[in-house]
Scaffold this motif. Structure first.
Motif, short mmCIF file in Angstrom:
data_model
loop_
_atom_site.label_atom_id
_atom_site.label_comp_id
_atom_site.label_asym_id
_atom_site.label_seq_id
_atom_site.Cartn_x
_atom_site.Cartn_y
_atom_site.Cartn_z
N PHE A 133 6.99 38.35 -27.11
CA PHE A 133 7.55 37.86 -26.20
C PHE A 133 6.89 38.13 -24.41
N PRO A 134 7.28 37.18 -24.03
CA PRO A 134 6.55 36.69 -22.12
C PRO A 134 6.43 38.23 -21.19
N ALA A 135 5.20 39.08 -21.00
CA ALA A 135 5.70 39.44 -19.50
C ALA A 135 5.09 39.07 -18.42
N VAL A 136 6.29 38.80 -17.33
CA VAL A 136 6.24 38.04 -16.37
C VAL A 136 6.27 38.88 -14.64
N ALA A 137 4.97 38.55 -14.65
CA ALA A 137 4.19 39.35 -13.68
C ALA A 137 4.72 39.10 -11.79
N VAL A 194 -2.54 44.30 -15.97
CA VAL A 194 -2.03 44.05 -17.15
C VAL A 194 -2.23 45.72 -17.57
N THR A 195 -1.45 46.02 -18.24
CA THR A 195 -1.83 47.49 -19.09
C THR A 195 -1.18 46.82 -20.00
N LEU A 218 -6.19 45.68 -18.26
CA LEU A 218 -6.52 43.86 -17.49
C LEU A 218 -6.83 43.94 -16.40
N ASP A 219 -8.14 43.73 -16.06
CA ASP A 219 -7.82 43.78 -13.98
C ASP A 219 -8.22 42.35 -14.03
#
Length: 232
Positions: A133-137, A194-195, A218-219
């Motif tokens: 499932f997506p994580a939205v920034a 994102v971690t 993640l950068d």
């Protein structure tokens, strides 16, 4: 006395404004509509979640037996039909809700072995199959998805970052773990970082109880990207 009260109120508002998180401080975890659906009652629980999300869809989504119908903003409809056969073609769709920030409907799909998530653009009908499932920034210009299945291998092991456009999703960056590692629990920390948790097995014969979990970062800033273990 009146002047003192005015100044005090202003001071409170100023403190509240200063305490408001900046975009770079905002965290956003993965969408998790079925997080409480576990065990033998998982399918029943998911059906209840689906019924609730369909009720919240303002008539745009309908379930009729094995057919899930989604009415798009352009007047067309998309129909997803379950295949209940006991074969490799079997699949089952469950409506998981709508994410207004990225204008996508979310549908979980279970295959004969493994599963995925279908993201459907509410206006164009463009579909993107992702794993996890997506994580939205924050700012809703990107999403992250992560997947891990080191034991059975029914779904891929990877992490993906997708760019959100006006009409569809575009894969911006991805890293595949193959049989060596998988990823889970993506969390945005602002729009560029994102971690996630990296899952690895110490040996090819290792079991699920031997999985090693490592926090990763993640950068995506400065025109490139870096991936490294997250500092304690």
């Amino acid at each position: 006395m009146r002047r003192t009260r005015t100044l005090s109120t202003f001071a409170v508002l100023l403190v509240a404004a200063c305490a408001r998180p900046e975009p770079s401080d905002v965290e956003s975890a993965a969408y998790a509509p079925f997080a409480r659906c576990t065990g033998d009652d998982r399918r029943v629980c998911m059906a209840k979640v689906e019924a609730r999300e369909i009720a919240n869809a303002s008539g745009r989504v309908r379930r009729r037996g094995q057919r899930l119908t989604i009415r798009l903003g352009n007047g067309e409809t998309t129909e997803l039909v379950n295949d209940t056969s006991d074969s490799g073609s079997a699949k089952r769709y469950v409506y998981a809700g709508y994410l207004p920030s990225i204008r996508h409907h979310v549908v979980a799909v279970s295959y004969y072995e493994g599963g995925a998530v279908v993201l459907l653009h509410e206006q164009t009908g463009a579909t993107t199959e992702v794993h996890g499932f997506p994580a939205v920034a924050p700012g809703a210009r990107r999403i992250a998805t992560a997947s891990v299945d080191l034991i059975a291998g029914y779904t891929p092991n990877h992490i993906r970052v997708w760019r959100v456009t006006d009409t569809h999703l575009e894969l911006e960056w991805g890293l595949d773990g193959g049989t060596r590692w998988g990823a889970s629990d993506p969390v945005w920390h602002g729009p560029h970082v994102v971690t996630f948790t990296r899952h690895t097995l110490p040996s090819p014969s290792a079991g699920p109880n031997e999985v090693v979990r490592t926090p990763m970062r993640l950068d995506l800033r400065n025109g490139g990207l870096t991936v490294q273990p997250q500092a304690p």
